[in-house]
Each structure stands twice: as C-alpha cells, then as structure tokens.
Design a protein around this motif. Structure first.
Motif, PDB file in Angstrom:
ATOM      1  N   THR A   1      -0.728 -12.598   2.304  1.00  0.00           N
ATOM      2  CA  THR A   1      -0.397 -13.720   1.432  1.00  0.00           C
ATOM      3  C   THR A   1      -0.350 -13.248  -0.013  1.00  0.00           C
ATOM      4  O   THR A   1      -0.827 -12.161  -0.356  1.00  0.00           O
ATOM      5  CB  THR A   1      -1.448 -14.826   1.556  1.00  0.00           C
ATOM      6  OG1 THR A   1      -2.701 -14.321   1.038  1.00  0.00           O
ATOM      7  CG2 THR A   1      -1.635 -15.250   3.009  1.00  0.00           C
ATOM      8  N   TRP A   2       0.171 -14.113  -0.871  1.00  0.00           N
ATOM      9  CA  TRP A   2       0.189 -13.758  -2.285  1.00  0.00           C
ATOM     10  C   TRP A   2      -1.224 -13.713  -2.867  1.00  0.00           C
ATOM     11  O   TRP A   2      -1.488 -12.944  -3.802  1.00  0.00           O
ATOM     12  CB  TRP A   2       1.068 -14.739  -3.058  1.00  0.00           C
ATOM     13  CG  TRP A   2       2.535 -14.476  -2.854  1.00  0.00           C
ATOM     14  CD1 TRP A   2       3.418 -15.238  -2.155  1.00  0.00           C
ATOM     15  CD2 TRP A   2       3.273 -13.352  -3.350  1.00  0.00           C
ATOM     16  NE1 TRP A   2       4.662 -14.668  -2.177  1.00  0.00           N
ATOM     17  CE2 TRP A   2       4.609 -13.521  -2.903  1.00  0.00           C
ATOM     18  CE3 TRP A   2       2.950 -12.229  -4.115  1.00  0.00           C
ATOM     19  CZ2 TRP A   2       5.617 -12.595  -3.207  1.00  0.00           C
ATOM     20  CZ3 TRP A   2       3.949 -11.305  -4.417  1.00  0.00           C
ATOM     21  CH2 TRP A   2       5.255 -11.490  -3.969  1.00  0.00           C
ATOM     22  N   GLU A   3      -2.128 -14.502  -2.321  1.00  0.00           N
ATOM     23  CA  GLU A   3      -3.516 -14.427  -2.775  1.00  0.00           C
ATOM     24  C   GLU A   3      -4.117 -13.066  -2.432  1.00  0.00           C
ATOM     25  O   GLU A   3      -4.830 -12.451  -3.250  1.00  0.00           O
ATOM     26  CB  GLU A   3      -4.344 -15.544  -2.140  1.00  0.00           C
ATOM     27  CG  GLU A   3      -4.018 -16.946  -2.647  1.00  0.00           C
ATOM     28  CD  GLU A   3      -2.695 -17.485  -2.089  1.00  0.00           C
ATOM     29  OE1 GLU A   3      -2.182 -16.910  -1.097  1.00  0.00           O
ATOM     30  OE2 GLU A   3      -2.180 -18.475  -2.637  1.00  0.00           O
TER      31      GLU A   3
ATOM     32  N   ALA B   1       6.303 -16.235  -4.750  1.00  0.00           N
ATOM     33  CA  ALA B   1       7.051 -17.460  -4.484  1.00  0.00           C
ATOM     34  C   ALA B   1       6.677 -17.949  -3.096  1.00  0.00           C
ATOM     35  O   ALA B   1       6.395 -17.152  -2.193  1.00  0.00           O
ATOM     36  CB  ALA B   1       8.558 -17.219  -4.565  1.00  0.00           C
ATOM     37  N   ALA B   2       6.704 -19.270  -2.920  1.00  0.00           N
ATOM     38  CA  ALA B   2       6.390 -19.844  -1.609  1.00  0.00           C
ATOM     39  C   ALA B   2       7.435 -19.486  -0.570  1.00  0.00           C
ATOM     40  O   ALA B   2       7.157 -19.488   0.631  1.00  0.00           O
ATOM     41  CB  ALA B   2       6.276 -21.363  -1.737  1.00  0.00           C
ATOM     42  N   ALA B   3       8.646 -19.147  -1.018  1.00  0.00           N
ATOM     43  CA  ALA B   3       9.755 -18.899  -0.090  1.00  0.00           C
ATOM     44  C   ALA B   3       9.667 -17.552   0.617  1.00  0.00           C
ATOM     45  O   ALA B   3      10.370 -17.340   1.604  1.00  0.00           O
ATOM     46  CB  ALA B   3      11.081 -18.989  -0.842  1.00  0.00           C
TER      47      ALA B   3
ATOM     48  N   GLU C   1      13.683 -20.193  -6.180  1.00  0.00           N
ATOM     49  CA  GLU C   1      13.150 -21.405  -6.791  1.00  0.00           C
ATOM     50  C   GLU C   1      13.805 -21.642  -8.152  1.00  0.00           C
ATOM     51  O   GLU C   1      13.152 -21.538  -9.192  1.00  0.00           O
ATOM     52  CB  GLU C   1      11.633 -21.306  -6.929  1.00  0.00           C
ATOM     53  CG  GLU C   1      10.908 -21.121  -5.593  1.00  0.00           C
ATOM     54  CD  GLU C   1       9.415 -20.883  -5.750  1.00  0.00           C
ATOM     55  OE1 GLU C   1       8.952 -20.754  -6.900  1.00  0.00           O
ATOM     56  OE2 GLU C   1       8.721 -20.812  -4.718  1.00  0.00           O
TER      57      GLU C   1
END
Length: 385
Positions: free
Chosen positions: A147-149, A132-134, A200
């Motif tokens: 990061t999620w990547e 999630a971006a949060a 989200e």
C-alpha cells in the motif's frame, strides 16, 4: 534567475532534466544540472552547465555474481549517496532562486532548497510513482508493492536517518515523512497525458507533458548509411537495463523471419548482436532515429516509450522493473504495440513483432496526440511567481 536541477539515475532521468535546462535557457534563465558523471560530456556538448555527483552508474547494468549487500553495507551506501548529494548541491546552491528534484532519488534537493531560501519543485516521470488511489506503488527489486502507507514507511526506514542528520547539520528541523517532503503537495508530472495520464485530474499534481530533448547534432554517418541501404530496420535496446537472457538470438531470428534488419543499441550492459544485417550502435538521439525504424524493441523506460510513441513507431516492450510494467501496459492499452513478458525466444518474439507492426497505423495516429512542449510548460511553472 538561476535554477538548480538535481537528478540521480540513468539517461531516462538525465535527458529530461537537460531538456528542462535548455527550455529555461531559452527563456533567459541560467540552469545548472547536478547528476551522475556518466552524462557530463554529453550534456555539456548540448550547452548545459553540468556538475557531477557520486560515482559512475554505467556498471550497474552488468550482471555481477556474488551475494547481495548486507544490511550494514546497504545503509552505508544510502548514507554515502545522501552525503554526496548534499555536498554537490550545496556547492552550487548559492544564488539559485529555484531548485528542481528530478526523480525520487534526488534526496537532497528539497532540503538544499529550504536551506538556500529557494523555491522547490519535484518532478516525477511516471504517474505510478506518485501516490494515488487508482494505483498501488510500483514494485522495485523484488519488494511487493503493498500500500502507499507501507511505501511511506519504507521511505522513512531507508532515508530518514541520513537525511535528517544532514538537515540537522544545516540547522533544519527533521522531517517526519520523507516521501511527502521530497514529493511536495503539488508535484510536477513530466509524462505525456495521452501515453501516461494522471488518474486524478483536477487535483494538486501538475502534468506538464514529457520533457523531450532534440539533439541538434545529426545521427552518425554510418547510421544514416545503414538506414538508407534498405527497408526500415527494427531497433532493439535496453538502455540501462541488463539484456534479457537469450535476447540476441531471439531478436536476430525474429527480425530475419520478418525480412528486417536490426539496429542494436549496446546500452549500459554492452548488449550486442553480431551479424552482417545488424548495426551495433552506442547512445543515439532516438528522436531522430525512431521515425526511420519499423518498430522498437525495448525495456519500457519512460523516455524510450515516450520517444517511440511520439515518433509513431510500434513497440514491443520487455519490462524488467519499476514503472516499466506500467508503460508496457499503456502501450498495449493504447494499441501502439505489445508487451512481451516471457523469456525471449525467436518464434514468440516473431509473433510479438508481427503484431506490433500491424499496429503501425494506430501508432502513427496516437503520435499526433503526443504534446511536444512539456519542458517549456514546466519551465514556466517552475519560474512563475
């Protein structure tokens, strides 16, 4: 319909999937749990069909001196885990219409569901474990979250080769993104929306509430006698985690400074406090125990934090790894306890416990908002359609 539920981990992973199995049974479905052998007798005592996979995990909480495993040894362990899961799940998959992967280490569940032509659902037990971006990925064993990547790259690096080898043996196409394959596009989130909300809402993540399990068997007589013999004690336990160095002395000093007794759960590490005003216990049904204690000192596991929150018990959380830091932060944010992130010491732990006890009224108020039916809702979602 028969449902196969796969999980690998401590009681924090196994207990909720057993709760799901019981919820499914209450709706007339058959369910079989495949998990670590540590919990087989306990789960079967609750009426769950349980098949063991892999070695016992209990020893992982004990500090063992020596060098960490080499890269070659680590890859061999990962391949062994993948093979063991595929073998165990394939043995019980025939006739199953649905497969559930409970937690991120249930590596084979999605592939076995695909091979068996069954529906597959993935369940996470904390929001921060889902992209999630949060929030960033949770840190694990000294690895910076990044990061999620980068997290997706680590998943592929660790698991793609052994996972795709077993998929090829079953005639399945390779997966290019291991994490996406495991988590699916619409995962379940088995966490309470008050304690651990998905950031989200309205998206594909389906938050059911925590999968809570009430053991119908009563607490042991010696525990009930200890509870009845005085004011509510302090509970302390670190589950599958090693106890923090100095925790025993600090806990005993803090409890006595506040005029409280202690109930100490030995956990996987064999944590102990030797004193006449302390009762040492093994694994208990915390849903029955926590309403009778004054406060809970623990590691911040998803299950323990949720159980304390649902019981209205103020908490002191000593997080060590992974999502435990998230739950420590949520306890502080909700005002139902305090995080404790320094080396245990009597005076500072006394202050933390005192502050937690001051939040008792708030903890009881939040408890009334915790939903009790997460496993039932999940059972409906998994079997729908």
């Amino acid at each position: 319909m028969r449902v196969l539920i796969s999980t690998v981990g401590s009681r924090g992973e196994v207990q909720p999937v057993v709760a799901l199995a019981r919820a499914l049974a209450g709706r007339g479905y058959e369910a079989v749990v495949v998990g670590p052998p540590d919990f087989r007798s306990w789960a079967e005592g609750l009426g769950a069909e349980y098949r063991p996979v892999g070695p016992e995990l209990r020893g992982t909480a004990r500090r063992v001196p020596g060098p960490p495993p080499t890269e070659e040894q680590r890859r061999a362990m990962i391949a062994g885990t993948v093979d063991a899961q595929f073998d165990a799940l394939l043995a019980v998959a025939p006739g199953c219409g649905a497969v559930v992967g409970g937690g991120a280490l249930a590596i084979a569940a999605g592939s076995v569901a695909e091979f068996a032509g069954a529906r597959y659902s993935y369940a996470a037990f904390a929001p921060v474990t889902l992209p999630a971006a949060a929030h960033p990925p949770p840190a694990f064993r000294g690895v910076e979250p990044g990061t999620w990547e980068q997290d997706a790259e680590r998943w592929n690096l660790l698991w793609a080769e052994p996972l795709n080898a077993r998929r090829a043996a079953l005639g399945l196409a390779p997966v290019a993104d291991v994490r996406a394959h495991l988590f699916t596009a619409s995962p379940l989130l088995a966490a309470d929306p008050v304690l651990a909300p998905w950031p989200e809402p309205g998206g594909p993540v389906r938050q059911t509430g925590a999968w809570q399990l009430l053991d119908p068997r009563p607490l042991p007589a010696e525990v009930l006698a200890f509870l009845d013999a005085g004011e509510p004690p302090i509970f302390a336990g670190f589950g599958s985690m090693p106890e923090p160095s100095g925790a025993a002395e600090a806990l005993l000093g803090a409890a006595r400074a506040l005029g409280r007794r202690l109930i100490v759960s030995a956990g996987w590490s064999g944590f102990t406090v030797d004193a006449p005003d302390c009762l040492l216990v093994g694994e208990l049904d915390l849903r029955q125990l926590f309403p009778r204690v004054a406060a809970a000192v623990h590691h911040g596991g998803a299950g323990t934090t949720t159980t304390a929150a649902a019981a209205g018990v103020p908490q002191v959380v000593l997080p060590q790894i992974f999502d435990q830091f998230y739950f420590a932060d949520r306890v502080a944010t909700l005002g139902i306890g305090v995080p404790y992130t320094v080396a245990p010491e009597s005076d500072s732990l006394t202050s933390a416990l005192s502050a937690a006890l001051d939040s008792t009224a708030r903890a009881r108020a939040v408890a009334r908002e915790i939903r009790p039916d997460g496993a039932q809702l999940a059972a409906d979602l998994i079997t729908a359609g």
